[in-house]
Design an enzyme around this catalytic site. Structure first.
Site, short mmCIF file in Angstrom:
data_model
loop_
_atom_site.label_atom_id
_atom_site.label_comp_id
_atom_site.label_asym_id
_atom_site.label_seq_id
_atom_site.Cartn_x
_atom_site.Cartn_y
_atom_site.Cartn_z
N CYS A 30 0.83 -1.21 0.00
CA CYS A 30 0.00 0.00 0.00
C CYS A 30 0.87 1.26 0.00
CB CYS A 30 -0.91 -0.06 1.23
SG CYS A 30 -1.73 1.47 1.66
N CYS A 33 0.14 3.74 2.82
CA CYS A 33 0.63 3.16 4.08
C CYS A 33 2.11 3.43 4.25
CB CYS A 33 0.38 1.64 4.10
SG CYS A 33 -1.34 1.17 4.01
#
Length: 102
Positions: A30, A33
């Protein structure tokens, strides 16, 4: 204080902490993230009064489901073992700290 890797085995211990807890739900693949992760690390180093943990949603789907995590990154603040704040998406450090101070 360093960031804890939270999993189903230590989850109860983490959430039972007397400290305010920040859980960062993430995945290695991600992009957002990866933007939030260093900020969470900085907060952990600079603020020993908080317990900071990261939950890999690919490794711990049960924990992600427990907190109804549908998108990542999701940040959850717990006080006395109960969620008091939850946020989805990349946030600047100041907003993450504001969640903790809540």
């Amino acid at each position: 204080m360093s960031v804890l890797t939270v999993n189903k085995y230590n989850f109860e211990t983490v959430t039972a902490s007397d400290k305010t807890v920040l859980l960062d739900f993430y995945a290695d693949w991600c992009g957002p993230c990866r933007m939030v992760s260093p900020l969470v690390d900085e907060i952990a180093e600079e603020n020993p009064q908080y317990l900071i943990g990261k939950v890999n949603v690919d490794m711990e789907p049960e924990l992600a489901q427990k907190f109804r995590v549908l998108s990542i990154p999701t940040l959850v603040v717990l006080k006395n073992g109960k969620p008091v704040s939850q946020s989805v998406g990349a946030k600047p450090k100041e907003q993450i700290l504001a969640m903790l101070k809540g």
